[in-house]
Each structure stands twice: as structure tokens, then as C-alpha cells.
Design a protein around this motif. Structure first.
Motif, short mmCIF file in Angstrom:
data_model
loop_
_atom_site.label_atom_id
_atom_site.label_comp_id
_atom_site.label_asym_id
_atom_site.label_seq_id
_atom_site.Cartn_x
_atom_site.Cartn_y
_atom_site.Cartn_z
N GLU A 71 -43.71 -26.50 -7.78
CA GLU A 71 -43.14 -26.10 -6.49
C GLU A 71 -43.95 -24.96 -5.89
OE1 GLU A 71 -38.77 -24.84 -4.62
OE2 GLU A 71 -39.14 -24.66 -6.78
N CYS A 72 -44.28 -25.09 -4.61
CA CYS A 72 -44.98 -24.01 -3.92
C CYS A 72 -44.09 -22.77 -3.86
CB CYS A 72 -45.36 -24.45 -2.52
SG CYS A 72 -46.19 -23.17 -1.56
N GLY A 73 -44.68 -21.60 -4.06
CA GLY A 73 -43.92 -20.36 -3.99
C GLY A 73 -43.27 -20.14 -2.64
N GLY A 74 -43.85 -20.74 -1.58
CA GLY A 74 -43.30 -20.59 -0.23
C GLY A 74 -42.35 -21.68 0.18
N ASN A 75 -41.96 -22.56 -0.75
CA ASN A 75 -41.02 -23.62 -0.40
C ASN A 75 -39.77 -22.99 0.20
OD1 ASN A 75 -40.42 -26.36 -0.24
ND2 ASN A 75 -39.42 -26.42 -2.23
N GLY A 76 -39.32 -23.51 1.35
CA GLY A 76 -38.16 -22.96 2.03
C GLY A 76 -38.47 -21.86 3.02
N ARG A 77 -39.76 -21.53 3.19
CA ARG A 77 -40.12 -20.42 4.07
C ARG A 77 -39.57 -20.58 5.48
NH1 ARG A 77 -45.52 -20.34 3.34
NH2 ARG A 77 -45.51 -18.59 1.88
N ALA A 78 -39.48 -21.80 5.97
CA ALA A 78 -39.03 -22.04 7.35
C ALA A 78 -37.60 -21.56 7.58
CB ALA A 78 -39.14 -23.53 7.70
N PHE A 79 -36.84 -21.32 6.52
CA PHE A 79 -35.44 -20.93 6.68
C PHE A 79 -35.27 -19.43 6.86
CE2 PHE A 79 -35.23 -24.78 3.82
CZ PHE A 79 -34.88 -25.66 4.83
N HIS A 80 -36.31 -18.65 6.64
CA HIS A 80 -36.20 -17.20 6.81
C HIS A 80 -36.11 -16.85 8.29
CE1 HIS A 80 -36.33 -15.14 3.00
NE2 HIS A 80 -37.40 -15.79 2.58
N GLN A 81 -35.27 -15.88 8.61
CA GLN A 81 -35.17 -15.33 9.97
C GLN A 81 -35.19 -13.81 9.87
OE1 GLN A 81 -35.37 -16.74 12.81
NE2 GLN A 81 -35.20 -18.89 12.21
N ASN A 94 -32.89 -12.08 0.99
CA ASN A 94 -34.02 -11.27 0.52
C ASN A 94 -35.28 -11.54 1.33
OD1 ASN A 94 -34.98 -9.19 -1.10
ND2 ASN A 94 -35.70 -10.57 -2.70
N TRP A 95 -35.18 -11.35 2.65
CA TRP A 95 -36.33 -11.55 3.53
C TRP A 95 -37.53 -10.75 3.03
CZ3 TRP A 95 -39.77 -8.69 6.28
CH2 TRP A 95 -40.54 -9.36 7.24
N ASN A 96 -38.72 -11.37 3.14
CA ASN A 96 -39.97 -10.70 2.78
C ASN A 96 -41.07 -11.23 3.69
OD1 ASN A 96 -41.39 -13.01 0.92
ND2 ASN A 96 -39.18 -12.95 0.57
N PRO A 97 -42.13 -10.46 3.90
CA PRO A 97 -43.12 -10.81 4.93
C PRO A 97 -43.78 -12.17 4.76
CG PRO A 97 -43.44 -8.54 4.21
CD PRO A 97 -42.43 -9.16 3.28
N GLN A 98 -43.88 -12.65 3.52
CA GLN A 98 -44.54 -13.93 3.31
C GLN A 98 -43.57 -15.04 2.96
OE1 GLN A 98 -48.66 -11.85 1.80
NE2 GLN A 98 -48.38 -13.98 1.35
N GLY A 99 -42.29 -14.76 3.10
CA GLY A 99 -41.29 -15.82 3.09
C GLY A 99 -41.05 -16.52 1.78
N TYR A 100 -41.09 -15.81 0.67
CA TYR A 100 -40.85 -16.44 -0.62
C TYR A 100 -39.35 -16.44 -0.97
CZ TYR A 100 -45.84 -15.46 -1.02
OH TYR A 100 -47.19 -15.38 -0.79
N GLY A 101 -38.95 -17.44 -1.74
CA GLY A 101 -37.62 -17.45 -2.32
C GLY A 101 -36.48 -17.87 -1.43
N ALA A 102 -36.74 -18.42 -0.25
CA ALA A 102 -35.66 -18.86 0.64
C ALA A 102 -35.10 -20.18 0.12
CB ALA A 102 -36.16 -19.01 2.07
N ASN A 103 -33.83 -20.19 -0.24
CA ASN A 103 -33.22 -21.40 -0.81
C ASN A 103 -31.81 -21.64 -0.29
OD1 ASN A 103 -32.13 -19.17 -2.22
ND2 ASN A 103 -31.66 -20.45 -4.00
#
Length: 443
Positions: free
Chosen positions: A160-170, A417-426
Motif C-alpha cells: 500500500e502506498c503511504g499516501g493512500n487516501g490522501r485525497a480525503f484530507h482537508q 491527523n492532517w499533515n502536509p504530505q497527506g499520510y494516514g487518511a483512512n
């Protein structure tokens, strides 16, 4: 179309105000507000009373596959029509419905590169890689020697890419706007990295690894490294961390790292170095490109979304968070009028953990129905799920789906847990489904 974009912007910035201004409602969706919402989606909404205020229907908030705002489809021999997020380097996401197989086929695997793709190797068996650093006996092995010297194993492993789900961050984070499709579950064949490291003789000072591959840097500068990530030695010694040379019973495809790659399941895919040439065993955390700062790191404590961050107070993203996908129905699916049940299925996984429950909702999260969750083929493989849900009438529905891991953590309602590169959005995901003719339903 302009009004739809305006609604999306309003909901992003102030959801409750958007409900009042766009649909004229506060609280339950009814009367003129309900009529406006049904006109917007193009169908009756049987569960409208349960739609939470400030929630834009997925049919409006999440563009369909044919939308001009979606990425272009990949057109590459041997690969499915993946959704291209970037061409240089090549990065392409797998639509969830293409993951409707227990073992992910090579054509359906997502693509995540950081540099260029090395040329094809004339003699894969002669490919050489080294293990050096904090070891007693550095190794230089060809692929042929690796295969003959160490036990060969095959394991189904999530990648799984570390950025999977990045599109869901706001607000939006930097990087490719992955949805849920930067995931695969292939049957990888190789040798355990643990066996090779033990043969090299780890020194007491061996605490971390650094990984190098043959992918050329996008600048074209000779010798410049595209990415070199590393991990704690404990993960390197996990029985499922492999030096892989085959996928699904066939030689590893060049696009996916042939002739040799790492597979580090359950952790960010950037650790699974393609075209592997070197493993450097270190006494300190690796400091190659892709390490430090905000790269593959998340805040230890929450930060203000959208704020500037340099990575101080951040920690490495290691085990990936719990997530699920819906593979039986595409977002925007249109089913025949009179359909009164949905046979749903998908997959769920949770990094180093397992999944203990999978639920779906057809009434915007008001009630949840448990699905049948199947055991993993082995540790670090995903788990398939399925179940039937009743549909009371024709109209517009949303399938909300969420997984719960073995520690009791379930997918949250919104990316945390928003972060600049969008990791961990699930967050909980939702897919729009229309039953009957939506145009006729609103005529």
C-alpha cells in the motif's frame, strides 16, 4: 456545472452554512430542501431523513469515472485502465472495482514510482545486489545465488502506498490525490530478508536499514538517487519481509521492480524498494532521499490543518491504518428498477494488525449492518468481506463502508491527523448507487 463546483466549495469551507444556502435546510432534510437535494442528485433519496447536516451527497462531492475532473486512464500494454495521477514519475491508481479478486493480478496493480524505470535486464539471474554496513560478513549475491542459497517462500502480502487516501484530507495535502486504490494483495515469491541478514551476521549495532535501487533520477543526473528509504531492523527481520523475484507465479514484471525488489507488507510501500541493488545495515536511522522532515512522517500530536510544518515533532509512518474498499459496485453504479437487495463485497486490511469487523450502511450512517469477514490467507494479507443488504425502494443510495482493526480502532468519519504530505487518511468511504431510472424518478 458552475453551481455544483460552488456547492462543493461551500461544503468544504462551511458545511452547515452550505446546507442552509444551497438547500435551505437546517436539521432534517425535508420540504423544499429535500426537493432541491433530490433534483441535484437526480433521484429520490429514501433515507434522506438520516443525511447528516453539512454532508454533501457523494454523487455531487465525489466525481464519477467519466468526469472531466478525474485523472486520465492509463493506456499501457499489460496494464488495466488505471487512473493516472502523474506521468513523470508514473503513478496510477486502481479503481476499487478492479480489486474484486482475492489475489491482485499484475495488470490491476497500482503503480507508484519516484524515478524513472530502468531498462530491461538481459539476464535476470545475473542481477546483483549487496548487503553491507553493520554486518560481520558483507554479501554480494546474484539473483541466481539468492534463489539457490536460501529457502524460497510464497506469501499473499498487502502492498500500500503511504499516501493512500490522501485525497480525503482537508485542506488538500501535497502529492498525488490517491483515493483508496493505491493497494494490492499479490502472491509474492522470494526469500525472507531475515535469512539473508542472518547470513551476513548482524552486529549488535545493527538497528536500521537503508534501501537502494536502480531507478534513475528524474533529473537524468548519473548516480543521483531517486529514493532510499529505510526501516527499523525489527521490521526487516519480520518473517513476511521478502526479497521478491516473482509475482502470482510468474517472473516479476519490470514495471513492478524486476528482477528483484523488497516487499515490506503493512508499512508504506515506499519501503518496498523496486529494482533492488543494495541494503545498507545502519546503526542510526537512514537519511536517504525520502527520509526525515515531513517525508513519510506524521505528527505525534495534531497540528493545525493547512499550517506550515517542517517535521519537528513528527514520527515515522510505520504500520498503515485500517481501511476497506468496496469492489462489487462502482461509485455511480446504476441498477435496474425494482432491485431490492445489494450483494456487496470488498476487502479490508490494517497494516501489521488484522481486521476484526466490517460494516456497511445504506442510511448515511444512521444504522450499520455487519458483513461476513473472511480470514486472511496469511498474516499481512488483506481480508475479503461480503454481505447482502435490503433496499426498500428505487432511488439514490450511498453505500458507506468501514472496517475495525484488531485493536478496536475503526475508520473515522473524517480524515484525521492532517499533515502536509497527506499520510494516514483512512475515513469511512461511500459510493453512490442509483436504482431505477433517475431521470424518470424526478419527472
Amino acid at each position: 456545472m458552475a453551481q455544483e463546483r460552488s456547492a462543493q466549495e461551500l461544503y468544504r469551507d462551511d458545511p452547515e452554512r452550505a446546507d442552509a444556502e444551497v438547500f435551505g435546510r437546517r436539521g432534517a432534510l425535508e420540504g423544499p430542501a429535500l426537493q432541491a437535494m433530490e433534483a441535484a442528485v437526480g433521484a429520490p433519496i429514501p433515507a434522506a431523513a438520516s443525511l447528516p447536516p453539512g454532508t454533501l451527497p457523494a454523487a455531487i462531492a465525489r466525481p464519477g469515472a467519466q468526469s472531466a475532473t478525474n485523472p486520465a486512464a492509463l493506456n499501457l500494454p499489460g496494464k488495466a485502465r488505471l487512473l493516472v495521477h502523474d506521468e513523470t514519475p508514473l503513478c496510477a491508481e486502481t479503481p476499487e472495482v478492479l480489486l474484486d479478486e482475492a489475489v491482485t493480478s499484475a495488470p490491476n496493480m497500482f503503480i507508484r514510482n519516484n524515478g524513472g524505470i530502468p531498462p530491461e535486464v538481459a539476464d535476470p539471474q545475473a542481477w546483483r545486489f549487496v548487503v553491507d554496513g553493520e554486518v560481520n560478513a558483507p554479501l554480494s549475491l546474484t539473483l541466481g545465488e539468492l534463489q539457490s542459497r536460501f529457502p524460497v517462500v510464497t506469501r499473499q502480502l498487502q502492498l500500500e502506498c503511504g499516501g493512500n487516501g490522501r485525497a480525503f484530507h482537508q485542506p488538500a495535502a501535497r502529492g498525488n490525490p490517491w483515493g483508496n486504490g493505491a493497494i494490492s494483495n499479490g502472491a509474492w515469491t522470494g526469500v525472507r530478508l531475515r535469512d539473508v541478514l542472518q547470513a551476513a551476521g548482524l552486529k549488535p549495532s545493527a538497528r536500521f536499514t537503508g534501501h537502494y535501487g536502480a531507478d534513475p533520477h528524474l533529473s537524468g543526473e548519473a548516480g543521483k538517487v531517486s529514493i532510499a528509504r529505510g526501516m527499523r531492523i525489527e521490521k526487516a527481520l519480520d518473517e513476511d519481509t521478502l526479497l521478491a523475484f516473482a509475482l502470482n507465479g510468474a517472473p516479476l514484471p519490470r514495471l513492478h521492480g524486476a528482477p528483484l525488489r523488497l516487499v515490506v507488507p503493512g508499512w508504506p510501500g515506499s519501503l518496498s524498494q523496486k529494482w533492488l541493488t543494495r541494503i545498507w545495515v545502519r546503526d542510526a536511522p537512514h537519511d536517504g532521499p525520502g527520509m526525515g522532515g515531513t517525508s513519510y512522517r506524521v505528527p505525534r500530536h495534531p497540528v493545525i490543518p493547512g499550517s506550515a510544518q517542517d517535521g519537528r515533532g513528527f514520527v515515522e509512518l510505520e504500520s498503515m491504518p485500517v481501511r476497506s474498499i468496496l469492489t462489487s459496485h462502482a461509485h455511480g453504479a446504476r441498477l435496474a428498477g425494482g432491485t431490492r437487495h445489494l450483494d456487496l463485497r470488498g476487502a479490508a486490511w490494517a497494516g501489521d494488525l488484522s481486521v476484526q469487523a466490517q460494516h456497511v450502511s445504506l442510511d448515511f450512517g444512521a444504522t450499520w449492518q455487519p458483513m461476513t469477514l473472511f480470514p486472511a490467507a496469511n498474516r499481512h494479507a488483506w481480508q475479503r468481506w461480503q454481505g447482502r443488504v435490503a433496499v426498500p425502494a428505487d432511488g439514490y443510495y450511498e453505500v458507506w463502508y468501514r472496517a475495525t482493526d484488531s485493536a478496536g480502532r475503526m475508520q473515522p468519519h473524517a480524515a484525521a491527523n492532517w499533515n502536509p504530505q497527506g499520510y494516514g487518511a483512512n475515513p469511512i468511504s461511500r459510493a453512490a448507487v442509483f436504482i431505477g431510472d433517475p431521470l424518470a424518478a424526478t419527472a
